[in-house]
Design an enzyme around this catalytic site. Structure first.
Site, short mmCIF file in Angstrom:
data_model
loop_
_atom_site.label_atom_id
_atom_site.label_comp_id
_atom_site.label_asym_id
_atom_site.label_seq_id
_atom_site.Cartn_x
_atom_site.Cartn_y
_atom_site.Cartn_z
N GLU A 174 0.84 -1.16 -0.15
CA GLU A 174 0.00 0.02 0.02
C GLU A 174 0.95 1.24 -0.02
OE1 GLU A 174 -3.49 0.79 0.07
OE2 GLU A 174 -2.47 2.78 -0.36
N GLU A 214 -15.38 -5.11 -1.03
CA GLU A 214 -14.95 -4.43 -0.24
C GLU A 214 -16.02 -3.44 0.46
OE1 GLU A 214 -11.15 -3.04 -0.89
OE2 GLU A 214 -11.69 -1.09 -1.36
C1 NOJ Z 1 -8.02 -0.61 -0.68
C2 NOJ Z 1 -8.07 -1.61 -1.21
O1 NOJ Z 1 -8.96 -1.79 -2.58
C3 NOJ Z 1 -8.15 -2.86 -0.57
O2 NOJ Z 1 -8.22 -4.02 -0.99
C4 NOJ Z 1 -7.17 -2.92 0.71
O3 NOJ Z 1 -7.35 -3.71 1.65
C5 NOJ Z 1 -6.70 -1.28 1.16
N1 NOJ Z 1 -6.77 -0.38 0.23
C6 NOJ Z 1 -5.59 -1.29 2.12
O4 NOJ Z 1 -4.26 -1.14 1.10
#
Ligand code: NOJ
Ligand code: CA
Length: 707
Positions: A415, A508
């Site tokens: 990330e 998500e």
């Molecule tokens: C957004 C992403 O779409 C998700 O999959 C991830 O868990 C979070 N960012 C943290 O990196």
């Protein structure tokens, strides 16, 4: 006198007839036609027809360049060239092994009279649509161009039904809207359910945008081979029914694109099909990209993967070790915050055991590296992460070693928190670490505003960043699954280490969106819009549909059977198995996820209508087994499935994972049943899909050939 006039008239007539003929080209099957004209102001323009009927009316082409008054008129044609091309190329992984690439090409050389700048327009006309681009050759008149905007028009011939998301410069994670073209109002979508305001400067849409004409022709507008250029949104003129390219910009540079000559723009594409499913069968976008530059990539195999991931989205555990980043999460009083860190060695090993027992090839671990205490809303600190330092309760080497012992790969997580410069500075270090450990896949992320603020996710600067990541990763034998990405434009053909990406409202959102999550029509729209651009990391397969006890106010808005069907409907060489282990263990329906393939010999879109339903069948590479997924929106539906695509003379065991008779996405989402049938290519199956439901079928050869 009369004679002279008529001779002149005849000469003009002959000349214009010839010219007209010369600047017309059709697709190999003759159905799609492109005509090039210079308008009264000597502006280059094109017209597109299908079966001799105009589908896109006269649409002008041009640019606004810094320092040049007008690059939209005053051109002359200096050359015309036509040729044909035909090849079959092989996908190293993907939805089919062989792709046909057949087109007729039409190229026009133009000179802009006031500046003497030369420009070539190239049109490729396929049976399934058209791609065209601008090529600026090396020339004396100019060595660099600063593009303030590109003025490519798409002049529609009707007020079509459109499936669109707003032309946001940073994020594609919007719900699709279904409206008439004249009713598109992207500015009303500025408020995002989870981000305060997103950057949508104009009434513009992002691509791909899909449309249906009154006659039932389906169109999809997008771009191919987006390289060293800004992403294209399409500005809407609701009265004139015209879309005009509006490139993503930068508040830092003030321009859209800067290029040294020679250069070519991305292809502007229009996929055309007489029915909705034809769009899914098209590889026009990939065909407009350069051939594979990496050759075979034996270090990447399509896989299913579990993860230390959903538990953070549910708020059961945290990315950061202190637990401080998760104010609204599920936090039983008895637990101390620090015990809620998800990425521990122990948790990873538990997941590896689960994966190895269930035909799941990988695990993703998020929250393993230091910095998560400051990952959102710290734009003043450029880059809070490094990509080598583990939290003290996570032993990266031991997790990799244990995974290897059990035949499960680790998927690395990077990330960046929207800080590409920090990531670029560390790419070699981060990828060297991965290489030394034998890790071949990374999931990247670009949450939040891009730092420096003023650059946008979809501008030229970031397009170049995403490209740099791909090329650097390739040197280290690493495949990339990007979240908060630039849109897919078929570059996976050239760089097959681009395996999947987000770039849509993924699963998500169902865990935390404040607007009720993705509605039942979401995936039946995605299949005909975003999915046409390329593979999607959606993360299907949630079994605990109501998300209790973690997120009692949120839920997944499909039935359980639809969650299974999505493994076939969604195209991706990496498919997540995201739910908490306890919801899979001992569940009879989990057998489908164990069995379903991820790499395909061929793909058939059997039936469907945009936003309503879709049924896709895919034949697994190597085994010749078939998997079928069928999904519907909020309406229940009966699908008559003919299995005539199966190999003649072969017998198969079919296992059907179906909605229960009382299933309903909201009232009873987990009602399902499993049926077994012996089938051949003359079998028919009736599928009764519940509201928000689906069906998943595995069709396994009864007597597999021993290789
Ligand atoms: C957004 C992403 O779409 C998700 O999959 C991830 O868990 C979070 N960012 C943290 O990196
Ligand atoms: Ca619908």
């Amino acid at each position: 006198m009369v004679r002279i006039v008529s001779i002149i008239f005849l000469v003009i007539l002959i000349f214009s007839c010839n010219l007209k003929e010369k600047i017309f080209q059709t697709s190999p099957d003759g159905k799609v036609g492109i005509a090039l004209v210079l308008t009264d102001s000597s502006t280059p323009a094109y017209k597109l027809s299908i079966n001799d009927k105009t589908l896109i009316d006269t649409s002008c082409l041009g640019f606004d360049f810094a320092g040049i008054d007008d690059f939209n008129s005053n051109f002359k044609i200096t050359g015309i060239d036509k040729n044909s091309f035909s090849e079959t190329w092989e996908m190293p992984w993907g939805e089919r092994r062989y792709v046909e690439n057949n087109y007729n090409q039409l190229s026009i050389d133009l000179k802009h009279k006031p500046t003497k700048i030369k420009l070539k327009l190239v049109f490729r006309i396929f049976n399934d649509g058209v791609g065209f681009r601008y090529e600026f050759p090396e020339q004396k008149a100019v060595s660099e161009l600063i593009i303030m905007d590109e003025n490519t028009q798409f002049n529609l011939t009707g007020d079509h039904t459109c499936w669109w998301i707003p032309g946001d410069w940073d994020i594609y994670e919007h719900l699709y809207n279904t409206t008439k073209f004249s009713e598109i109002d992207a500015l009303s979508k500025r408020n995002h359910p989870n981000l305060a305001q997103t950057y949508i400067p104009e009434n513009a849409v992002n691509t791909p945008i899909t449309m249906r004409t009154e006659e039932g022709i389906h169109l999809c507008f997008h771009e191919a081979d987006l390289t060293d250029y800004a992403g294209m949104t399409l500005k809407i003129d609701p009265e004139k029914l015209i879309m005009t390219s509006e490139l993503v910009g930068s508040e830092i540079t003030g321009y859209k694109v800067k290029r040294t000559l020679p250069f070519t723009t991305p292809w502007r594409t229009i996929q055309i099909s007489e029915n909705a499913t034809g769009l899914i069968g098209s590889n026009l976008t990939e065909n407009l990209n350069e051939p594979n530059k990496l050759g075979s990539i034996p270090w990447f195999h399509p896989i299913k993967y579990a993860g230390i991931w959903w538990e953070m989205h549910l708020g059961k555990s945290t990315w950061d070790i202190s637990g401080s980043q998760d104010s609204n999460s599920f936090s039983p009083d008895s637990e101390t915050p620090s015990s809620r860190h998800g990425a521990t060695t122990e948790n990873a090993k538990r997941l590896i055991d689960f994966a190895s027992e269930n035909n799941i090839g990988g695990i993703l671990v998020e929250g393993w590296n230091t910095g998560w205490e400051h990952w959102i809303g710290f734009e003043d600190r450029e880059g809070v992460f490094d990509f080598i330092t583990c939290y003290p309760d996570y032993d990266l080497k031991e997790v990799v070693r244990y995974g290897k012992e059990k035949g499960v790969e680790l998927i690395m997580h990077h990330e960046t928190s929207g800080a590409p410069r920090t990531y670029e500075a560390q790419l070699d270090t981060a990828y060297s670490l991965m290489k030394s450990l034998g890790i071949h896949t990374v999931k990247t992320g670009y949450v939040g505003n891009i730092i420096p603020v003023g650059e946008h996710h979809h501008g030229q600067w970031m397009v170049n960043h995403y490209q740099k990541v791909i090329e650097t990763a390739a040197k280290y034998n690493i495949a990339v699954n990007a979240h908060e990405p630039i849109k897919a434009t078929g570059k996976r053909r050239t760089w097959p280490n681009i395996i999947s990406r987000e770039g849509l409202r993924g699963q998500e959102f169902n865990a935390w969106a404040s607007d009720g999550g993705n509605p039942p029509e979401h995936l039946p729209i995605i299949a005909f819009t975003r999915m046409l651009a390329g593979p999607i990391d959606y993360t299907p397969g949630i079994f605990n549909i109501k998300l209790k006890p973690y997120k009692p106010d949120n839920q997944v808005n499909t039935t359980l059977a639809q969650q299974l069907a999505l493994y076939v409907v969604i195209n991706s060489p990496v498919q997540m198995v995201p739910d908490l282990i306890e919801y899979y263990e001992g569940h009879p329906a989990f057998q489908f996820i164990r069995d379903v393939g991820v790499n395909w010999e061929q793909t058939l879109a059997l039936n469907g209508e945009v936003g309503d339903y879709v049924t896709i069948a895919r034949e697994e590479r190597e085994t010749g087994n078939w998997f079928v997924g069928s999904i519907t929106d909020e309406n229940p539906r009966m699908i008559n499935l003919k299995l005539n695509f199966l190999t003649k003379g072969e017998t198969y065991d079919a296992t059907l994972f179906l909605d229960g008779a009382d299933a309903h996405w909201d009232k009873n989402p987990t009602s399902y049943k499993i049926e077994h049938l012996t089938v051949t290519n003359s079998s028919d199956v009736e599928l009764n899909l519940a509201a928000g439901g689906g069906a998943a079928i595995s069709i396994i050869k009864t007597n597999p050939e021993i290789e």
